[in-house]
Scaffold this motif. Sequence first.
Motif, PDB file in Angstrom:
ATOM      1  N   ILE A 175       0.491   7.508  13.750  1.00 17.66           N
ATOM      2  CA  ILE A 175       0.667   7.965  12.270  1.00 17.66           C
ATOM      3  C   ILE A 175       1.249   6.735  11.454  1.00 17.66           C
ATOM      4  O   ILE A 175       2.339   6.241  11.956  1.00 17.66           O
ATOM      5  CB  ILE A 175       1.557   9.206  12.080  1.00 17.66           C
ATOM      6  CG1 ILE A 175       0.746  10.499  12.683  1.00 17.66           C
ATOM      7  CG2 ILE A 175       1.592   9.685  10.580  1.00 17.66           C
ATOM      8  CD1 ILE A 175      -0.427  10.818  12.062  1.00 17.66           C
ATOM      9  N   LYS A 176       0.626   6.413  10.717  1.00 19.94           N
ATOM     10  CA  LYS A 176       1.316   5.321   9.775  1.00 19.94           C
ATOM     11  C   LYS A 176       1.183   5.391   8.261  1.00 19.94           C
ATOM     12  O   LYS A 176       0.390   6.273   7.879  1.00 19.94           O
ATOM     13  CB  LYS A 176       0.124   3.938   9.936  1.00 19.94           C
ATOM     14  CG  LYS A 176      -0.309   3.580  11.343  1.00 19.94           C
ATOM     15  CD  LYS A 176       1.036   3.140  12.218  1.00 19.94           C
ATOM     16  CE  LYS A 176       1.391   1.645  11.586  1.00 19.94           C
ATOM     17  NZ  LYS A 176       2.385   0.738  12.401  1.00 19.94           N
ATOM     18  N   SER A 177       2.178   5.091   7.731  1.00 21.34           N
ATOM     19  CA  SER A 177       2.270   5.386   6.293  1.00 21.34           C
ATOM     20  C   SER A 177       2.149   3.881   5.334  1.00 21.34           C
ATOM     21  O   SER A 177       2.053   2.891   5.862  1.00 21.34           O
ATOM     22  CB  SER A 177       4.095   5.416   5.908  1.00 21.34           C
ATOM     23  OG  SER A 177       4.217   5.535   4.418  1.00 21.34           O
ATOM     24  N   ALA A 178       1.157   4.322   4.341  1.00 16.72           N
ATOM     25  CA  ALA A 178       0.682   3.315   3.466  1.00 16.72           C
ATOM     26  C   ALA A 178       1.429   2.774   2.399  1.00 16.72           C
ATOM     27  O   ALA A 178       1.122   2.018   1.658  1.00 16.72           O
ATOM     28  CB  ALA A 178      -0.601   3.667   3.037  1.00 16.72           C
ATOM     29  N   ASP A 179       2.752   3.234   2.264  1.00 19.07           N
ATOM     30  CA  ASP A 179       3.741   2.934   1.442  1.00 19.07           C
ATOM     31  C   ASP A 179       4.173   1.552   1.564  1.00 19.07           C
ATOM     32  O   ASP A 179       4.642   1.077   0.237  1.00 19.07           O
ATOM     33  CB  ASP A 179       4.799   3.863   1.101  1.00 19.07           C
ATOM     34  CG  ASP A 179       5.748   4.119   2.454  1.00 19.07           C
ATOM     35  OD1 ASP A 179       5.316   3.463   3.515  1.00 19.07           O
ATOM     36  OD2 ASP A 179       6.639   4.760   2.320  1.00 19.07           O
ATOM     37  N   ASP A 180       4.083   1.129   2.709  1.00 19.75           N
ATOM     38  CA  ASP A 180       4.513  -0.592   2.681  1.00 19.75           C
ATOM     39  C   ASP A 180       3.118  -1.062   3.245  1.00 19.75           C
ATOM     40  O   ASP A 180       2.956  -1.176   4.637  1.00 19.75           O
ATOM     41  CB  ASP A 180       5.577  -0.420   3.893  1.00 19.75           C
ATOM     42  CG  ASP A 180       6.025  -2.078   3.995  1.00 19.75           C
ATOM     43  OD1 ASP A 180       5.363  -2.812   3.383  1.00 19.75           O
ATOM     44  OD2 ASP A 180       6.877  -2.161   5.105  1.00 19.75           O
ATOM     45  N   PRO A 181       2.214  -1.562   2.561  1.00 19.97           N
ATOM     46  CA  PRO A 181       1.229  -2.081   3.106  1.00 19.97           C
ATOM     47  C   PRO A 181       1.190  -3.286   3.799  1.00 19.97           C
ATOM     48  O   PRO A 181       0.322  -3.518   4.894  1.00 19.97           O
ATOM     49  CB  PRO A 181       0.545  -2.832   1.578  1.00 19.97           C
ATOM     50  CG  PRO A 181       0.994  -1.871   0.488  1.00 19.97           C
ATOM     51  CD  PRO A 181       2.350  -1.637   0.900  1.00 19.97           C
TER      52      PRO A 181
END
Length: 264
Positions: free
Chosen positions: A146-152
């Motif tokens: 699972i990856k968060s896109a808030d830190d591109p």
Amino acid sequence: MVFEYNASAWQKKFHSSKARIKVIWAGRRAGKGRAALSEMLKNISLASKTPFLATEEIAKHINVKPGYDLTNTLEPQIHVWVVAPSFSQSRQAWNEMKQFMPKDLVVRRKPGQGGGRGSGWNEDAKTVWLKLNDKKLKRTDVYIEIKSADDPESLQTAGPDFIWITESQDIKEAAWNKLRPMLNSSGRLGHACIEGIPPYGRSHWFSRLFKYASENPSKRYEAFHATSFENAFLTEDQKEGIREEKETMPIPIWERMYMAKQPD
């Protein structure tokens, strides 16, 4: 690799597509998340049967014969990313994976490679390893993150076989610009499901991508649209409740949420 899933008409059309990158605009409760999960499992199954063989061009560079098996150079053998705007928005996808993933495939521990504890689901890192128990398969180890896109800037270095991007309307273009090149990685399927409701602006990358895929369907891109009412498993009472909301919500917002229509 299956779970109990009865596809609605629009989901059947989506799954039958041969496009490498599938783009979904669908209303809330239309079933886009469940469709994406099923597509992820389908692509894991496809990757497991797909060896990494040297093309003529690759063979020239590494001095082997065309068709030489390079599958053992892939680490992990099958790699999957699930990308959400933030970790909090990834919770539904994570919970559905835990609920519907065949439990006999989950590796309880993977020493030295981020394996989970107890059940095998690493709640801190939001990762899980799977082991496909069939010696006839070309690739059997699966790593899902699972990856968060808030830190591109954190969305790089990997080459996933499959990327599921959820709530795409809330993801910034900088993140998409990091993710798109990953789908052209050697030895990987490079498939993706990109889903969400319509963004507010037509200049948003998700809006532009959906428009392009709608107007230029090909083996690379195809677009799919579904309203909330196309979920065959919503009861008539639930559908009536959605209709009632139209009386108390601004119509452009209601249409965006349930009819998957972009505000003018």
